[in-house]
Design an enzyme around this catalytic site. Structure first.
Site, PDB file in Angstrom:
ATOM      1  N   THR A 145       0.839  -1.204   0.000  1.00 47.58           N
ATOM      2  CA  THR A 145       0.000   0.000   0.000  1.00 47.58           C
ATOM      3  C   THR A 145       0.872   1.250   0.000  1.00 47.58           C
ATOM      4  OG1 THR A 145      -1.397   1.356   1.449  1.00 47.58           O
ATOM      5  CG2 THR A 145      -0.289  -0.465   2.490  1.00 47.58           C
ATOM      6  N   SER A 182      -0.548   3.176  10.522  1.00 52.13           N
ATOM      7  CA  SER A 182      -1.400   2.382  11.417  1.00 52.13           C
ATOM      8  C   SER A 182      -0.716   1.036  11.604  1.00 52.13           C
ATOM      9  CB  SER A 182      -2.784   2.155  10.797  1.00 52.13           C
ATOM     10  OG  SER A 182      -2.674   1.234   9.713  1.00 52.13           O
ATOM     11  N   TYR A 184      -2.039  -1.734  10.766  1.00 53.29           N
ATOM     12  CA  TYR A 184      -2.264  -2.427   9.483  1.00 53.29           C
ATOM     13  C   TYR A 184      -1.141  -2.083   8.504  1.00 53.29           C
ATOM     14  CZ  TYR A 184      -3.663  -2.199   4.574  1.00 53.29           C
ATOM     15  OH  TYR A 184      -3.656  -2.250   3.196  1.00 53.29           O
ATOM     16  N   HIS A 185      -0.869  -0.783   8.367  1.00 47.53           N
ATOM     17  CA  HIS A 185       0.171  -0.380   7.423  1.00 47.53           C
ATOM     18  C   HIS A 185       1.533  -0.951   7.834  1.00 47.53           C
ATOM     19  CE1 HIS A 185      -2.894   2.792   6.428  1.00 47.53           C
ATOM     20  NE2 HIS A 185      -2.547   2.395   5.232  1.00 47.53           N
ATOM     21  N   LYS A 188       1.973  -4.302   6.510  1.00 43.22           N
ATOM     22  CA  LYS A 188       2.312  -4.294   5.076  1.00 43.22           C
ATOM     23  C   LYS A 188       3.803  -3.986   4.878  1.00 43.22           C
ATOM     24  CE  LYS A 188      -0.821  -4.529   2.388  1.00 43.22           C
ATOM     25  NZ  LYS A 188      -1.464  -5.737   1.802  1.00 43.22           N
ATOM     26  N   GLN A 211       0.022   0.230  -3.630  1.00 42.59           N
ATOM     27  CA  GLN A 211      -1.215   0.665  -4.289  1.00 42.59           C
ATOM     28  C   GLN A 211      -1.863   1.828  -3.556  1.00 42.59           C
ATOM     29  OE1 GLN A 211      -4.511  -1.882  -6.381  1.00 42.59           O
ATOM     30  NE2 GLN A 211      -4.973  -1.804  -4.218  1.00 42.59           N
ATOM     31  N   VAL A 214      -8.382   2.397  -3.751  1.00 45.66           N
ATOM     32  CA  VAL A 214      -9.188   1.937  -4.886  1.00 45.66           C
ATOM     33  C   VAL A 214     -10.649   2.361  -4.669  1.00 45.66           C
ATOM     34  CG1 VAL A 214      -9.865  -0.083  -6.249  1.00 45.66           C
ATOM     35  CG2 VAL A 214      -7.626  -0.014  -5.134  1.00 45.66           C
ATOM     36  N   ARG A 243     -17.151   5.442   0.422  1.00 43.37           N
ATOM     37  CA  ARG A 243     -17.880   5.924   1.603  1.00 43.37           C
ATOM     38  C   ARG A 243     -18.691   7.177   1.273  1.00 43.37           C
ATOM     39  NH1 ARG A 243     -17.227   5.544   6.968  1.00 43.37           N
ATOM     40  NH2 ARG A 243     -16.741   7.655   7.597  1.00 43.37           N
ATOM     41  N   VAL A 256     -15.670  14.714   6.027  1.00 42.15           N
ATOM     42  CA  VAL A 256     -14.273  15.029   5.696  1.00 42.15           C
ATOM     43  C   VAL A 256     -13.476  15.097   6.995  1.00 42.15           C
ATOM     44  CG1 VAL A 256     -12.775  16.879   4.845  1.00 42.15           C
ATOM     45  CG2 VAL A 256     -14.843  16.252   3.582  1.00 42.15           C
ATOM     46  N   ARG A 328      -7.673   9.757  13.007  1.00 48.35           N
ATOM     47  CA  ARG A 328      -6.354   9.165  12.777  1.00 48.35           C
ATOM     48  C   ARG A 328      -5.245  10.070  13.305  1.00 48.35           C
ATOM     49  NH1 ARG A 328      -6.556   5.851   7.283  1.00 48.35           N
ATOM     50  NH2 ARG A 328      -8.709   5.209   7.392  1.00 48.35           N
ATOM     51  N   GLU A 330      -2.764  11.874  11.719  1.00 46.37           N
ATOM     52  CA  GLU A 330      -2.363  12.260  10.360  1.00 46.37           C
ATOM     53  C   GLU A 330      -2.391  13.774  10.220  1.00 46.37           C
ATOM     54  OE1 GLU A 330      -5.216  11.310   7.266  1.00 46.37           O
ATOM     55  OE2 GLU A 330      -6.910  11.941   8.473  1.00 46.37           O
TER      56      GLU A 330
HETATM   57  N1  LIG Z   1      -8.919  -1.605  -1.530  1.00 47.13           N
HETATM   58  C1  LIG Z   1      -7.972  -0.670  -1.456  1.00 47.13           C
HETATM   59  O1  LIG Z   1      -8.233   0.537  -1.598  1.00 47.13           O
HETATM   60  C2  LIG Z   1      -6.538  -1.064  -1.226  1.00 47.13           C
HETATM   61  C3  LIG Z   1      -5.559  -0.059  -1.227  1.00 47.13           C
HETATM   62  C4  LIG Z   1      -4.232  -0.403  -1.027  1.00 47.13           C
HETATM   63  C5  LIG Z   1      -3.894  -1.719  -0.819  1.00 47.13           C
HETATM   64  N2  LIG Z   1      -4.863  -2.678  -0.793  1.00 47.13           N
HETATM   65  C6  LIG Z   1      -4.451  -4.071  -0.583  1.00 47.13           C
HETATM   66  O2  LIG Z   1      -5.007  -4.866  -1.608  1.00 47.13           O
HETATM   67  C7  LIG Z   1      -5.289  -6.169  -1.109  1.00 47.13           C
HETATM   68  C8  LIG Z   1      -6.740  -6.524  -1.385  1.00 47.13           C
HETATM   69  O3  LIG Z   1      -7.561  -5.539  -0.782  1.00 47.13           O
HETATM   70  P1  LIG Z   1      -9.143  -5.597  -0.832  1.00 47.13           P
HETATM   71  O4  LIG Z   1      -9.616  -4.204  -0.719  1.00 47.13           O
HETATM   72  O5  LIG Z   1      -9.578  -6.432  -1.986  1.00 47.13           O
HETATM   73  O6  LIG Z   1      -9.445  -6.353   0.544  1.00 47.13           O
HETATM   74  P2  LIG Z   1     -10.527  -7.458   0.875  1.00 47.13           P
HETATM   75  O7  LIG Z   1     -10.605  -7.581   2.356  1.00 47.13           O
HETATM   76  O8  LIG Z   1     -11.798  -7.182   0.172  1.00 47.13           O
HETATM   77  O9  LIG Z   1      -9.867  -8.760   0.242  1.00 47.13           O
HETATM   78  C9  LIG Z   1      -9.035  -9.632   0.934  1.00 47.13           C
HETATM   79  C10 LIG Z   1      -9.622 -11.027   0.822  1.00 47.13           C
HETATM   80  O10 LIG Z   1      -8.705 -11.931   1.426  1.00 47.13           O
HETATM   81  C11 LIG Z   1      -9.363 -12.757   2.349  1.00 47.13           C
HETATM   82  N3  LIG Z   1      -8.390 -13.064   3.406  1.00 47.13           N
HETATM   83  C12 LIG Z   1      -7.757 -12.192   4.217  1.00 47.13           C
HETATM   84  N4  LIG Z   1      -6.918 -12.845   5.021  1.00 47.13           N
HETATM   85  C13 LIG Z   1      -7.013 -14.172   4.697  1.00 47.13           C
HETATM   86  C14 LIG Z   1      -6.403 -15.349   5.198  1.00 47.13           C
HETATM   87  N5  LIG Z   1      -5.538 -15.311   6.206  1.00 47.13           N
HETATM   88  N6  LIG Z   1      -6.733 -16.532   4.643  1.00 47.13           N
HETATM   89  C15 LIG Z   1      -7.626 -16.600   3.616  1.00 47.13           C
HETATM   90  N7  LIG Z   1      -8.247 -15.512   3.108  1.00 47.13           N
HETATM   91  C16 LIG Z   1      -7.936 -14.303   3.664  1.00 47.13           C
HETATM   92  C17 LIG Z   1     -10.548 -11.943   2.844  1.00 47.13           C
HETATM   93  O11 LIG Z   1     -11.609 -12.759   3.314  1.00 47.13           O
HETATM   94  C18 LIG Z   1     -10.943 -11.159   1.597  1.00 47.13           C
HETATM   95  O12 LIG Z   1     -11.898 -11.830   0.825  1.00 47.13           O
HETATM   96  C19 LIG Z   1      -4.921  -6.142   0.365  1.00 47.13           C
HETATM   97  O13 LIG Z   1      -3.628  -6.644   0.528  1.00 47.13           O
HETATM   98  C20 LIG Z   1      -4.943  -4.673   0.713  1.00 47.13           C
HETATM   99  O14 LIG Z   1      -4.083  -4.381   1.797  1.00 47.13           O
HETATM  100  C21 LIG Z   1      -6.171  -2.375  -0.988  1.00 47.13           C
END
Ligand SMILES: NC(=O)c1ccc[n+]([C@@H]2O[C@H](COP(=O)([O-])OP(=O)(O)OC[C@H]3O[C@@H](n4cnc5c(N)ncnc54)[C@H](O)[C@@H]3O)[C@@H](O)[C@H]2O)c1
Length: 385
Positions: A145, A182, A184-185, A188, A211, A214, A243, A256, A328, A330
């Protein structure tokens, strides 16, 4: 027929990518444990788009092409079930999207932090070990990310590595400093270093994608098969544009955070899938670890709110904008934010979706849905403090 393994195939991006791969004639092995569905329910929320059950989705997938599915928690098992399921496959790529993707969810409590970081780090390790043993020539495509970097660091943000000059000497191709926003970050960032290690020690080829955020729900396959991917709007799993659109639909003011001048990079769902396909179809050299920044346009949050307001205004649908304190840690004032995005362009990436078209599309898809229950999850309650 080429094979691709999609980890996290039931997720927001994974579902759209699986449809694209099947439509293009790839055989797909999908794995998911449906934790995203469970976590969104824990937030007392639901997808604004009407989505099918996993079983219904799999039937659609199997009508399009060769799709196989296994439900497992990738962070808990060590190889066993995964091995049996994937035995004999010869994938060109393993796309690892199986991560818990929410900053607020990872900050909700100690338990949520540990659950999120264990999930993301341990799943990455399992995948790397599996590749080392059974798919050493495949490519790992991992989405990291842009939030691994400090958005307000003050310098431009190169793509992954840079030449570090210090004390009169230069170190080549150093991983650019991370400063996650965070836990989470931070998970990553850990994955980035784990992949870099596996590449150096085990000769694994990897594309690690930083990324941006999205948004949207359109891809040609989603439209063709009438098979939406999820679209969340709660504080944990709703990304900002999604959102705002749901808030606009239910006539909640667009929330915001802070001054609203914080900038981030954004890209439409169809372009996220386009970029993943570019990675899959243009693999790195054997043992190469490459990284790129995956985004289309940089916006300040205030700009996004105004764009959503304008699109809804064209439908005589008045929308208010309300500034609330950021939950946050930030900066929300105006700062220098210039991420480089040359590598995708070199591979032929061309943005396919205009932000106003995508918001217009969401308006049409969501307008007839009964989303009033999402009012209760519109305002954030999780804070970093
Ligand atoms: N959506 C965004 O804006 C965005 C932005 C930057 C990075 N990302 C990254 O892109 C990737 C996909 O994001 P997303 O928005 O599709 O998320 P999402 O939560 O919709 O998709 C992740 C999928 O993986 C599955 N999953 C998670 N951990 C698992 C595990 N241990 N075993 C089996 N399945 C598991 C979840 O059930 C889910 O269906 C992630 O790595 C996220 O960090 C997303």
């Amino acid at each position: 027929m080429k094979t691709v393994i999609v980890l996290g195939c039931d997720g927001y991006i994974g579902h759209a990518l699986t449809l694209r791969l099947l439509e293009k004639g790839y055989e797909v092995y999908g794995i998911d444990d449906f934790q995203r569905r469970k976590n969104v329910a824990e937030m007392k929320s639901f997808s604004a788009t009407a989505i099918q059950t996993p079983e219904e989705r799999h039937k659609i997938f199997q009508k399009i092409g060769r799709f196989h599915f296994l439900k497992i928690h990738l962070a808990e098992i060590y190889l066993g079930q995964m091995l049996g399921f994937l035995k004999g496959t010869d994938p060109i790529a393993i796309v690892n999207l199986a991560q818990m993707p929410s900053a607020p969810f990872s900050m909700k409590s100690c338990q949520h932090t540990i659950q999120s970081t264990n999930n993301n780090i341990d799943a990455t390790l399992n995948v790397l070990y599996w590749m080392k043993e059974f798919a050493p020539d495949a490519q790992l495509v991992q989405i990291g990310t842009m939030g691994e970097y400090d958005p307000a660091a003050g310098t431009d943000i190169p793509e992954g590595t840079f030449d570090l000059e210090w004390n009169g000497k230069i170190a080549k191709n150093v991983i650019f400093p991370r400063r996650p926003g965070s836990f989470y970050h931070a998970s990553k960032v850990a994955s980035t270093y784990l992949i870099d290690c596996a590449s150096r020690w085990w000769n694994i080829s990897a594309t690690d994608i930083m990324q941006g955020v999205v948004y949207g729900n359109w891809t040609p396959e989603i439209e063709k098969y009438n098979c939406h991917t999820r679209l969340d709007s709660d504080e944990s799993f709703g990304t900002v544009i999604n959102r705002f659109v749901v808030q606009a639909i239910i006539q909640h003011p667009l929330t915001v955070f802070g001054e609203g001048e914080q900038k981030r990079g954004y890209l439409a769902l169809n372009d996220s899938v386009q970029c993943l396909m570019l990675a899959i179809e243009n693999p790195p050299k054997k043992g190469e670890y490459r990284t790129w920044n995956q985004l289309d346009t940089v916006y300040a949050v205030n700009e996004l709110a105004k764009i959503v307001q304008a699109v809804f205004g064209n439908h005589n649908w008045p929308v208010d904008i309300k500034k609330i304190p950021t939950p946050r840690a930030e900066r929300t004032d105006n700062f220098h934010y210039v991420p480089y995005t040359e590598k995708l362009k070199e591979l032929g990436f061309k943005p396919s979706r205009n932000i106003t078209d995508e918001i217009e599309y969401l308006y049409k898809v969501l307008f007839s849905q009964n989303l009033s229950d999402l009012w209760d999850v519109a305002v954030p309650k999780i804070t970093w403090k």
